[in-house]
Design a protein around this motif. Structure first.
Motif, mmCIF file in Angstrom:
data_model
loop_
_atom_site.group_PDB
_atom_site.id
_atom_site.type_symbol
_atom_site.label_atom_id
_atom_site.label_comp_id
_atom_site.label_asym_id
_atom_site.label_seq_id
_atom_site.Cartn_x
_atom_site.Cartn_y
_atom_site.Cartn_z
ATOM 1 N N ASN A 1 -8.994 8.824 -2.030
ATOM 2 C CA ASN A 1 -7.627 8.311 -2.026
ATOM 3 C C ASN A 1 -6.796 8.908 -0.902
ATOM 4 O O ASN A 1 -6.065 8.192 -0.208
ATOM 5 C CB ASN A 1 -6.957 8.559 -3.380
ATOM 6 N N ILE A 2 -6.885 10.220 -0.703
ATOM 7 C CA ILE A 2 -6.114 10.870 0.364
ATOM 8 C C ILE A 2 -6.568 10.357 1.725
ATOM 9 O O ILE A 2 -5.745 9.972 2.567
ATOM 10 C CB ILE A 2 -6.237 12.408 0.292
ATOM 11 N N MET B 1 -6.548 -1.279 -3.388
ATOM 12 C CA MET B 1 -5.448 -2.041 -2.809
ATOM 13 C C MET B 1 -5.909 -3.448 -2.454
ATOM 14 O O MET B 1 -7.056 -3.647 -2.069
ATOM 15 C CB MET B 1 -4.947 -1.358 -1.533
ATOM 16 N N THR C 1 -5.539 2.108 -7.501
ATOM 17 C CA THR C 1 -6.583 2.818 -6.763
ATOM 18 C C THR C 1 -7.300 1.882 -5.803
ATOM 19 O O THR C 1 -7.874 2.326 -4.835
ATOM 20 C CB THR C 1 -7.596 3.467 -7.713
ATOM 21 N N ALA D 1 0.555 0.757 9.322
ATOM 22 C CA ALA D 1 0.284 0.793 7.884
ATOM 23 C C ALA D 1 -0.454 -0.485 7.531
ATOM 24 O O ALA D 1 0.139 -1.562 7.467
ATOM 25 C CB ALA D 1 1.571 0.927 7.091
ATOM 26 N N GLU E 1 -1.978 -0.963 4.720
ATOM 27 C CA GLU E 1 -1.797 -1.182 3.290
ATOM 28 C C GLU E 1 -0.424 -0.676 2.895
ATOM 29 O O GLU E 1 0.074 0.291 3.468
ATOM 30 C CB GLU E 1 -2.831 -0.403 2.471
ATOM 31 N N GLN F 1 -2.449 3.836 5.341
ATOM 32 C CA GLN F 1 -1.009 3.792 5.063
ATOM 33 C C GLN F 1 -0.186 4.630 6.026
ATOM 34 O O GLN F 1 0.958 4.289 6.309
ATOM 35 C CB GLN F 1 -0.733 4.274 3.632
ATOM 36 N N TRP F 2 -0.754 5.748 6.476
ATOM 37 C CA TRP F 2 0.048 6.693 7.245
ATOM 38 C C TRP F 2 -0.293 6.723 8.731
ATOM 39 O O TRP F 2 0.264 7.521 9.485
ATOM 40 C CB TRP F 2 -0.069 8.091 6.644
ATOM 41 N N ALA G 1 1.937 1.174 0.110
ATOM 42 C CA ALA G 1 1.772 2.129 -0.984
ATOM 43 C C ALA G 1 2.156 1.437 -2.282
ATOM 44 O O ALA G 1 3.250 0.904 -2.411
ATOM 45 C CB ALA G 1 2.643 3.346 -0.746
ATOM 46 N N GLN G 2 1.236 1.445 -3.225
ATOM 47 C CA GLN G 2 1.500 0.843 -4.527
ATOM 48 C C GLN G 2 1.094 1.858 -5.595
ATOM 49 O O GLN G 2 -0.094 1.978 -5.900
ATOM 50 C CB GLN G 2 0.742 -0.469 -4.693
ATOM 51 N N ARG H 1 -8.177 7.635 2.548
ATOM 52 C CA ARG H 1 -7.859 6.213 2.720
ATOM 53 C C ARG H 1 -6.382 6.037 3.065
ATOM 54 O O ARG H 1 -6.025 5.268 3.961
ATOM 55 C CB ARG H 1 -8.213 5.440 1.437
ATOM 56 N N ARG H 2 -5.524 6.749 2.350
ATOM 57 C CA ARG H 2 -4.093 6.645 2.637
ATOM 58 C C ARG H 2 -3.763 7.194 4.025
ATOM 59 O O ARG H 2 -2.894 6.656 4.720
ATOM 60 C CB ARG H 2 -3.294 7.368 1.554
#
Length: 161
Positions: free
Chosen positions: A53-54, A84, A82, A73, A75, A61-62, A77-78, A56-57
């Motif tokens: 998760n970290i 998306m 787990t 980004a 994706e 996302q970051w 953030a939702q 991937r984000r």
């Protein structure tokens, strides 16, 4: 664990996140070193989900993959999700997966090398945990100092409230 200020801000540096990945791999790497690859257990399954998760984000996302992907980004953030919904092309998704795998592989190497280089300390921590079941930060600092000669990041003195 991140400081309270950091948790409240929700802002994490690349260095901090890479460190979190390496720390989360500690249990898995320790099992491999102590028991061998054939005796690794499922005990680190939650850690492995956290790592995925970290990482991937970080990438999706970051924007922490500017070399392979633009700092975009891919994706949204939702919270609580787990998996998306796909918002990028299949090729971009494949690149995201590759970048996630690189981050995890790098963190794995850092973790395993750190534990190998500090095997005596690892064994002492295991002994302390077997004896007492838990150890606090001060006890860990004492062991670190005993086996390395210093405490890399001294903890501030605790103040009773």
């Amino acid at each position: 664990t991140p400081s309270e200020d950091r948790m409240e801000s929700g802002m994490y540096s690349y260095k901090f996140l890479k460190g979190q990945l390496a720390v989360a791999l500690g249990g898995r790497c320790a099992e491999e070193l102590v028991f061998g690859d054939d005796e690794v257990t499922t005990g680190a399954s939650n850690d492995l989900q956290q790592i995925r998760n970290i990482a991937r984000r970080m990438v999706a996302q970051w924007g922490f993959s500017a070399d392979a992907l633009s700092p975009t980004a891919w994706e949204a953030a939702q919270p609580g999700m787990t998996v998306m919904p796909q918002t990028a092309s299949e090729q971009t998704e494949s690149t995201i997966d590759s970048e996630v795998a690189k981050l995890v592989a790098d963190a794995y190497d850092v973790c395993k090398n750190t534990l190998q280089d500090n095997r005596e300390l690892l064994d002492a921590v295991v002994e302390a945990l077997l004896e007492k079941e838990t150890i606090d930060g001060q006890e860990l600092d004492t062991l670190v100092e005993q086996f390395t000669g210093s405490i890399p990041n001294p903890r501030p003195d605790m103040v009773a409230v």
